[in-house]
Motif scaffolding. Structure first.
Motif, mmCIF file in Angstrom:
data_model
loop_
_atom_site.group_PDB
_atom_site.id
_atom_site.type_symbol
_atom_site.label_atom_id
_atom_site.label_comp_id
_atom_site.label_asym_id
_atom_site.label_seq_id
_atom_site.Cartn_x
_atom_site.Cartn_y
_atom_site.Cartn_z
ATOM 1 N N THR A 151 -9.864 0.651 5.918
ATOM 2 C CA THR A 151 -8.310 0.562 7.154
ATOM 3 C C THR A 151 -7.665 -1.124 6.042
ATOM 4 N N PRO A 152 -6.975 -0.587 4.832
ATOM 5 C CA PRO A 152 -6.335 -2.007 3.732
ATOM 6 C C PRO A 152 -5.809 -2.998 4.726
ATOM 7 N N ARG A 153 -5.641 -3.763 4.384
ATOM 8 C CA ARG A 153 -4.966 -4.957 4.951
ATOM 9 C C ARG A 153 -3.724 -5.539 3.561
ATOM 10 N N HIS A 154 -2.907 -4.623 3.050
ATOM 11 C CA HIS A 154 -1.921 -5.041 2.471
ATOM 12 C C HIS A 154 -0.843 -5.452 3.576
ATOM 13 N N ALA A 155 -0.080 -6.259 3.478
ATOM 14 C CA ALA A 155 1.305 -6.805 3.870
ATOM 15 C C ALA A 155 2.351 -5.456 4.694
ATOM 16 N N LYS A 156 2.518 -4.942 2.700
ATOM 17 C CA LYS A 156 3.067 -3.617 3.485
ATOM 18 C C LYS A 156 3.017 -2.214 2.874
ATOM 19 N N GLY A 157 3.150 -0.963 3.962
ATOM 20 C CA GLY A 157 3.004 0.003 3.835
ATOM 21 C C GLY A 157 4.135 1.423 3.554
ATOM 22 N N LEU A 158 4.081 1.910 2.470
ATOM 23 C CA LEU A 158 5.093 3.178 2.409
ATOM 24 C C LEU A 158 4.169 4.871 2.166
ATOM 25 N N ALA A 159 4.521 4.751 3.266
ATOM 26 C CA ALA A 159 3.734 6.606 3.185
ATOM 27 C C ALA A 159 4.852 7.750 3.409
ATOM 28 N N THR A 160 4.257 8.589 2.058
ATOM 29 C CA THR A 160 5.123 9.511 1.604
ATOM 30 C C THR A 160 4.668 10.570 2.222
ATOM 31 N N CYS A 161 5.539 11.467 2.470
ATOM 32 C CA CYS A 161 5.134 12.670 2.684
ATOM 33 C C CYS A 161 3.851 13.292 3.215
ATOM 34 N N CYS A 162 3.439 12.347 4.278
ATOM 35 C CA CYS A 162 2.329 12.212 5.014
ATOM 36 C C CYS A 162 2.713 12.533 6.848
ATOM 37 N N LEU B 241 1.041 -1.071 0.223
ATOM 38 C CA LEU B 241 0.146 -0.391 -0.259
ATOM 39 C C LEU B 241 0.623 1.251 0.412
ATOM 40 N N PHE B 242 0.628 2.421 -1.062
ATOM 41 C CA PHE B 242 1.690 3.104 -1.096
ATOM 42 C C PHE B 242 0.414 4.230 -0.972
ATOM 43 N N VAL B 243 0.800 5.289 0.563
ATOM 44 C CA VAL B 243 0.399 6.133 0.907
ATOM 45 C C VAL B 243 0.649 7.534 -0.260
ATOM 46 N N ALA B 244 -0.038 8.448 -0.330
ATOM 47 C CA ALA B 244 0.500 9.535 -0.903
ATOM 48 C C ALA B 244 -0.348 10.874 0.371
ATOM 49 N N GLY B 245 0.772 11.390 1.018
ATOM 50 C CA GLY B 245 0.268 13.176 1.723
ATOM 51 C C GLY B 245 0.116 13.994 1.219
ATOM 52 N N ALA B 246 -0.832 14.760 1.749
ATOM 53 C CA ALA B 246 -0.817 16.442 1.683
ATOM 54 C C ALA B 246 0.542 16.870 0.942
ATOM 55 N N GLY B 247 1.847 16.541 1.579
ATOM 56 C CA GLY B 247 3.203 17.263 0.962
ATOM 57 C C GLY B 247 3.059 17.221 -0.024
ATOM 58 N N PHE C 77 -3.862 -2.439 10.241
ATOM 59 C CA PHE C 77 -4.019 -3.412 9.806
ATOM 60 C C PHE C 77 -2.387 -3.743 8.783
ATOM 61 N N VAL C 78 -1.625 -3.080 8.213
ATOM 62 C CA VAL C 78 -0.150 -3.210 7.984
ATOM 63 C C VAL C 78 0.711 -3.095 8.832
ATOM 64 N N THR C 79 1.268 -4.607 8.269
ATOM 65 C CA THR C 79 2.532 -5.220 9.017
ATOM 66 C C THR C 79 3.596 -4.916 9.268
ATOM 67 N N ALA C 80 4.234 -4.404 7.889
ATOM 68 C CA ALA C 80 5.772 -3.680 7.782
ATOM 69 C C ALA C 80 5.330 -2.272 7.203
ATOM 70 N N ARG C 81 5.741 -1.186 8.204
ATOM 71 C CA ARG C 81 5.582 0.401 7.643
ATOM 72 C C ARG C 81 6.652 0.964 7.598
ATOM 73 N N ARG C 82 7.276 1.832 6.264
ATOM 74 C CA ARG C 82 8.541 2.996 6.374
ATOM 75 C C ARG C 82 7.371 4.160 5.797
ATOM 76 N N ALA C 83 7.834 4.657 6.187
ATOM 77 C CA ALA C 83 7.713 6.505 5.618
ATOM 78 C C ALA C 83 8.750 7.335 5.246
ATOM 79 N N VAL C 84 8.179 8.206 4.576
ATOM 80 C CA VAL C 84 9.539 8.938 4.001
ATOM 81 C C VAL C 84 8.941 10.235 4.397
ATOM 82 N N ASN C 85 9.382 11.806 4.977
ATOM 83 C CA ASN C 85 9.408 13.028 5.496
ATOM 84 C C ASN C 85 10.429 13.910 5.169
ATOM 85 N N LEU C 86 10.251 15.378 4.865
ATOM 86 C CA LEU C 86 11.300 15.759 5.033
ATOM 87 C C LEU C 86 11.381 15.910 6.603
#
Ligand code: FAD
Length: 349
Positions: free
Chosen positions: A278-289, A210-216, A301-310
């Motif tokens: 509330t999705p159930r993907h195995a991995k999540g990557l949040a960006t600008c969020c 799951l790729f999550v995009a934020g307002a950034g 419910f996402v088990t492996a989670r990473r984020a990219v933020n300034l």
């Protein structure tokens, strides 16, 4: 004594989808846990032979099938006839079915016709003290409850991603054909299915990521300017190459109503979180969020989670992601898309 019916429809190629196999696993386990209960499989589709043979070793005592051209497509009037007929022919007291969009539409009607009840969004099914019990979430995934009912038949729609898909030996199933021809010709004629190309169909429950995009992505960057078009290109390129599912924060999808720069392919259906999905993907990557809701409720419910933020002090990304990359998401995604491009050329839209 209960009779558990596993109820599924076939896909266009005659197979059963992953969610159906997950429900089969749950139905089997429930039948095994209810003393003296029976276990029956019921299938609907243009031709159910391949699906029945694929699950021939699942332990069902009977394989019931409603087949024929009218049952090839998702259509309420034929689906409700088929599922009612299978419920009746099986004598089911419990019906376990995958929460596909097709069944979500039709099975409440079947439960009503059979004088039963239905619960949707079940996340687990178990036997407690010899009777079935369903686990589901309330209040936007904040409260978890275990529900029991005395009404029968009890239809249970199991959400995808909540269990292991059944895997077992194939064989030749002895299919009992059940007649479910509607009394009158259906008023709805299915002309075909039109689905958007991969880069427009961005919500993919079966994707690994799951790729999550934020307002950034649409905010002014260190050069003082916004870079909406580049953001769109980077995100779409990534989705095309990885087939990841696209989530959004509320702030980003709300921007369209406020006349601010937006990502054209993003809609409110992409929103994750308390007031989103509330999705159930195995991995999540949040960006600008940055927000609390996408990182807590949206990722529950996402088990492996990473984020990219300034922002190294982004509390929610720090608190809820397993890894926080303090970096410019534009630079990260440029590099990522280039690396993915070296591995495989971008598929044509
Ligand atoms: C009742 C209620 C319900 C809500 N429900 C939801 C919900 O369901 N879902 C939801 O999402 N929100 C929900 N919200 C809103 C939520 O609280 C946040 O306001 C929202 O999620 C913030 O969105 P955002 O992170 O996209 O934007 P922002 O808070 O604006 O964060 C943008 C982030 O982008 C980063 N950034 C900017 N440029 C870059 C770059 N180049 N590289 C890397 N990072 C960068 C910034 O550092 C910042 O952290 C709800 C609020 C309320 C009150």
């Amino acid at each position: 004594m209960d009779t558990v019916l596993f109820l599924a429809h076939t896909e266009a190629d005659g197979s059963l989808c992953r969610a159906a196999l997950e429900s089969l696993g749950a139905a089997r386990a429930l039948a095994a846990a209810l003393p003296g209960s029976g276990f029956v499989a019921g299938l609907v589709g243009a031709d159910v032979r391949a699906a029945a043979d694929a699950i021939a070793g699942c332990g069902a005592a009977r394989f019931l099938g409603v087949s024929g051209a009218p049952f090839a497509w998702s259509r309420y009037c034929t689906d409700v006839e088929a599922s009612t007929a299978l419920g009746r022919a099986s004598g089911a007291t419990i019906v376990v079915a995958p929460a596909t969009s097709r069944w979500n539409r039709a099975l409440a009607g079947a439960a009503h016709r059979l004088g039963g009840r239905i619960d949707a969004h079940a996340t687990a099914i178990a036997a407690i003290d010899g009777s079935p019990a369903v686990t589901r979430w309330y209040y936007r995934q904040r409260l978890e409850a275990v529900v029991r009912r005395t009404a029968r038949p009890w239809f249970i729609l199991l959400d995808p991603g909540c269990g292991e898909p059944w895997a077992g030996p194939q064989g030749t199933a002895a299919i009992e054909s059940i007649d479910a021809a509607p009394a009158a010709a259906p008023r709805t004629t299915v002309a075909g299915v039109r689905s958007p190309p991969a880069d427009q169909q961005t919500i993919r429950p079966d994707a690994k990521l799951l790729f999550v995009a934020g307002a950034g992505w649409t905010k002014a960057q260190p050069d003082g300017k916004t870079h909406g078009s580049e953001a769109e290109a980077l995100i779409l390129d990534f989705l095309r190459r990885t087939k990841a599912s696209l989530g959004s924060t509320k702030s980003l999808v709300d921007q369209s109503g406020e006349g601010q720069p937006v990502l054209g392919f993003m809609t409110h259906l992409n929103q994750v979180g308390q007031t989103g999905s509330t999705p159930r993907h195995a991995k999540g990557l949040a960006t600008c969020c940055h927000g609390e809701e996408p990182h807590t409720v949206g990722w529950r419910f996402v088990t492996a989670r990473r984020a990219v933020n300034l922002n190294p002090n982004c509390g929610w990304a720090q608190g809820k992601a397993d890894v926080l990359y303090v970096a410019d998401a534009f630079a990260v995604m440029r590099e990522l898309d280039a690396l993915l491009g070296e591995r495989a050329p971008a598929p044509k839209p």
